[in-house]
Design an enzyme around this catalytic site. Sequence first.
Site, PDB file in Angstrom:
ATOM      1  N   ASP A  19       0.777  -1.235   0.000  1.00 41.85           N
ATOM      2  CA  ASP A  19       0.000   0.000   0.000  1.00 41.85           C
ATOM      3  C   ASP A  19       0.806   1.281   0.000  1.00 41.85           C
ATOM      4  O   ASP A  19       0.229   2.354   0.014  1.00 41.85           O
ATOM      5  CB  ASP A  19      -0.916   0.034   1.232  1.00 41.85           C
ATOM      6  CG  ASP A  19      -2.147  -0.825   1.026  1.00 41.85           C
ATOM      7  OD1 ASP A  19      -2.513  -1.035  -0.127  1.00 41.85           O
ATOM      8  OD2 ASP A  19      -2.709  -1.294   2.012  1.00 41.85           O
ATOM      9  N   CYS A  20       2.126   1.199   0.038  1.00 48.19           N
ATOM     10  CA  CYS A  20       2.861   2.467   0.051  1.00 48.19           C
ATOM     11  C   CYS A  20       4.144   2.327  -0.748  1.00 48.19           C
ATOM     12  O   CYS A  20       4.545   1.241  -1.141  1.00 48.19           O
ATOM     13  CB  CYS A  20       3.158   2.926   1.477  1.00 48.19           C
ATOM     14  SG  CYS A  20       4.548   2.080   2.213  1.00 48.19           S
TER      15      CYS A  20
ATOM     16  N   CYS B  41       6.850  -0.061   0.453  1.00 47.45           N
ATOM     17  CA  CYS B  41       6.577  -1.477   0.141  1.00 47.45           C
ATOM     18  C   CYS B  41       7.141  -1.807  -1.244  1.00 47.45           C
ATOM     19  O   CYS B  41       7.843  -2.801  -1.438  1.00 47.45           O
ATOM     20  CB  CYS B  41       5.075  -1.747   0.112  1.00 47.45           C
ATOM     21  SG  CYS B  41       4.224  -1.586   1.671  1.00 47.45           S
TER      22      CYS B  41
ATOM     23  N   CYS C  28      11.966  10.566   6.768  1.00 50.41           N
ATOM     24  CA  CYS C  28      11.425   9.437   6.010  1.00 50.41           C
ATOM     25  C   CYS C  28      10.934   9.893   4.639  1.00 50.41           C
ATOM     26  O   CYS C  28      10.190  10.866   4.537  1.00 50.41           O
ATOM     27  CB  CYS C  28      10.278   8.806   6.783  1.00 50.41           C
ATOM     28  SG  CYS C  28       9.321   7.700   5.756  1.00 50.41           S
TER      29      CYS C  28
ATOM     30  N   CYS D 267       8.817   8.591   2.524  1.00 47.74           N
ATOM     31  CA  CYS D 267       7.551   8.023   2.023  1.00 47.74           C
ATOM     32  C   CYS D 267       6.741   9.023   1.203  1.00 47.74           C
ATOM     33  O   CYS D 267       6.321   8.737   0.087  1.00 47.74           O
ATOM     34  CB  CYS D 267       6.697   7.530   3.191  1.00 47.74           C
ATOM     35  SG  CYS D 267       6.876   5.760   3.489  1.00 47.74           S
TER      36      CYS D 267
ATOM     37  N   ASP E 192      -5.545  13.670 -38.511  1.00 46.79           N
ATOM     38  CA  ASP E 192      -6.047  13.030 -39.723  1.00 46.79           C
ATOM     39  C   ASP E 192      -7.451  13.623 -39.973  1.00 46.79           C
ATOM     40  O   ASP E 192      -8.036  14.212 -39.063  1.00 46.79           O
ATOM     41  CB  ASP E 192      -6.121  11.515 -39.485  1.00 46.79           C
ATOM     42  CG  ASP E 192      -6.591  10.759 -40.714  1.00 46.79           C
ATOM     43  OD1 ASP E 192      -6.279  11.204 -41.820  1.00 46.79           O
ATOM     44  OD2 ASP E 192      -7.265   9.732 -40.547  1.00 46.79           O
TER      45      ASP E 192
ATOM     46  N   THR F 243     -10.411  11.983 -42.159  1.00 48.06           N
ATOM     47  CA  THR F 243     -11.522  11.030 -42.213  1.00 48.06           C
ATOM     48  C   THR F 243     -11.574  10.176 -40.949  1.00 48.06           C
ATOM     49  O   THR F 243     -10.608   9.501 -40.607  1.00 48.06           O
ATOM     50  CB  THR F 243     -11.387  10.130 -43.451  1.00 48.06           C
ATOM     51  OG1 THR F 243     -11.234  10.970 -44.590  1.00 48.06           O
ATOM     52  CG2 THR F 243     -12.612   9.244 -43.610  1.00 48.06           C
TER      53      THR F 243
ATOM     54  N   ASP G 115      -6.337   7.252 -37.014  1.00 51.15           N
ATOM     55  CA  ASP G 115      -7.098   6.034 -36.724  1.00 51.15           C
ATOM     56  C   ASP G 115      -6.203   4.853 -36.369  1.00 51.15           C
ATOM     57  O   ASP G 115      -6.688   3.774 -36.084  1.00 51.15           O
ATOM     58  CB  ASP G 115      -8.029   5.681 -37.887  1.00 51.15           C
ATOM     59  CG  ASP G 115      -7.262   5.373 -39.173  1.00 51.15           C
ATOM     60  OD1 ASP G 115      -6.029   5.242 -39.108  1.00 51.15           O
ATOM     61  OD2 ASP G 115      -7.898   5.252 -40.236  1.00 51.15           O
TER      62      ASP G 115
ATOM     63  N   ASP H 220       5.877  13.317   9.096  1.00 56.26           N
ATOM     64  CA  ASP H 220       6.065  12.258   8.096  1.00 56.26           C
ATOM     65  C   ASP H 220       4.733  11.674   7.633  1.00 56.26           C
ATOM     66  O   ASP H 220       4.385  11.739   6.457  1.00 56.26           O
ATOM     67  CB  ASP H 220       6.941  11.145   8.673  1.00 56.26           C
ATOM     68  CG  ASP H 220       6.905   9.926   7.770  1.00 56.26           C
ATOM     69  OD1 ASP H 220       7.145  10.103   6.557  1.00 56.26           O
ATOM     70  OD2 ASP H 220       6.598   8.828   8.248  1.00 56.26           O
TER      71      ASP H 220
END
Length: 754
Positions: free
Chosen positions: A15-16, A19, A408, A410, A452, A454, A649, A735
Amino acid sequence: MTEAAQTRYRIGGMDCASCAAKIDTAVRRMPGVEDVSVSVAAGTMLLSHGPDSDLAAIEKKVAGLGYSVIPLAKHATPAASAHTHDPGHDHEDHSGHDHQGHDHAGHDHKGHEHAKEPAEPEIEGLHGHDHPPASGPWWQSRKGRLTIMSGAALVAAYAIGHLVPSIASYAFLIAMLVGLVPIARRAIMAAMAGTPFSIEMLMTIAAVGAIIIDAGEEAAAVVFLFLVGELLEGVAAGKARDSIQSLATLVPKSALLEEAGQTREVPAESLAVGAIILVRPGDRISADGIIVSGESAIDEAPVSGESTPVRKGVDAKVFAGTVNGDAALRVKVTAAAADNTIARVVRLVEEAQESKAPTERFIDRFSRYYTPGVVIVAALVAVTPPLLLGGSWGEWVYKGLAILLIGCPCALVISTPAAIAASLSSGARRGLLLKGGAVLETLGKITAVAFDKTGTLTEGKPQVTDIISFGRSEAEVLTYAAALETGSSHPLASAILARAAADDVTIPPVQDAKALGGKGVTATVDGTPVFFGSPQAAAERTALSPDQLARIAALNDEGKTVSVLIAGDVLAGAIAMRDEPRTDAKEGLKALTDAGVKIVMLTGDNARTATAIGKQLDIEVRAELMPEDKQRIVGALKTQGFIVAKIGDGINDAPALAAADVGIAMGGGTDVALETADAAILHGRVGDVARMIDLSKRTMANIHQNITIALGLKAVFLVTTVIGITGLWPAILADTGATVLVTINALRLLRPVR
């Protein structure tokens, strides 16, 4: 030289930024690994490795760090994408409690039956990041319970210290250890895996040092605040990940399959290409497909954000996840679940989050030197004044420990990927696909856009623009023309039939219909012989007056194709058709010019038609170009100092798309639009080009704000700590507070901007 193989994994419990950094460092050291991309936002890891690499050992290494590892199939199904690592699931938290016999792989996560068992039981208490559980609030997760226990121990220590002051220091030591033991174990494992300067290590040193200098009360409070900060990070990271993964949940789990005249309910994942499914009014469509019978209004808002339902009939494409409106439809499946539009969008966005932007790569490199630098500065602050200036050891060691916590990285490390992940997710929900942070970053610098014509600036199919009456009324001209064109699949015939349908024209039956190659078509309608074709062929049948010829020439000069109708021996009228600009083209181009971007149209069409469209849209025109000419012009613009985006396209524009700084494919969810260029506009809106550039600019501004927040807070608290105003408590708040602020600021990009 053998080409590197690539394997993607779903990583659970990450989650961070720290990690991701730990996983990256550990896996890079494994033999045979050539490159690693870890995305916190997507919860994935992309591994480039030699053919002989021991993937089991690599998986074992990541599992040993405390994360679940699930190899992803090359084309994960939406269900797999959504379930393999559902942000809502309460993953094992590794909270540091001695849960005998529990390992992460052993938990029975619903919907995870296909998950690969980690190579060995994970180390409890190693990382401590988990998602809030889907079935209950955050305090029912193990991480939440650990944080509550740490807080309760802290409150108990305060109470004991008040009642029995003589044992207060022991009470605070025990309260601190409740939270510090799992943190210290994570720090040791990270150091063994090649990341000695992790936030856990800084936290552990600071807490132990605080106990040594008799600041146990603060040490216990700081550990508790650290756990609260981590919990908040997990919740915030989960929100960014949920945004794109929630797309996958739009596809229904079941479908009504037609077989031998009977319908039965089957899992949507099991639908094969070519199968016929029944979609009832109000149902979500369960697969990409083509309507084979029925006509209905399709609500595409869940996928495209378009508020107005789109009326679709036989042969029209429909997409998984959209909602059928008012009539039953039979749909032929054109893509397996793993390859439907939503699954591919989710996969592309996840892969994009794994490719780092230049700013992000710079921040990563910077943080590698920054963290050891912080440790050195903290050590110097702790020992220099007492050794050289006669300062108090207790006071300066305390300040050094506070600086460890302030330093830190983070918030700094997550400042860029959090913003990019939110931006990619936000774009995908509006049909703007960007393949990675580097593309997102470059888009904001675009100074010239080459379009472009067309299918990009225009609808890509002709429409009736003028019905001219010569000898018969306009209604009769359209009626006769529609009668002759009934059954033809030619684009001009389709335009006439579409106009007849729009005007509610009753089409009479025809006899003796005959196509005259290159000239037109003849038939008998209501007993009258009728010819409909080119003006040249019409002139062979009857004389055209100078006035009539002048009107036809004027229409030709406007880039329109004119077909003439003769009824009996009388020139009845004419119909003019042209591939008209998209409804938002003029407004979309104006948004670009207002932003100071140069615009130019590059087309292979004839100069007369291109000039007419260019005049209508107020855009510079280069016409009658071959693909290599378009590539050459893009190169010339770059030589002149422009940062160039090419919009096309994705097929005949491939050389020019590749030559541009950013190639953007325009298309309605086609394979080409999704997979050939650097970016794709799924819903064919010209205005989306300006929106894409605006999204890039807002993202880069957000990143700069995040970096300012991260470094600014640290600088302020560094100064206030050295001069003695703030201590350990504000240091840890600086932090975790900065990390949460940065993440919340990045999540602002998820808000829709119309």
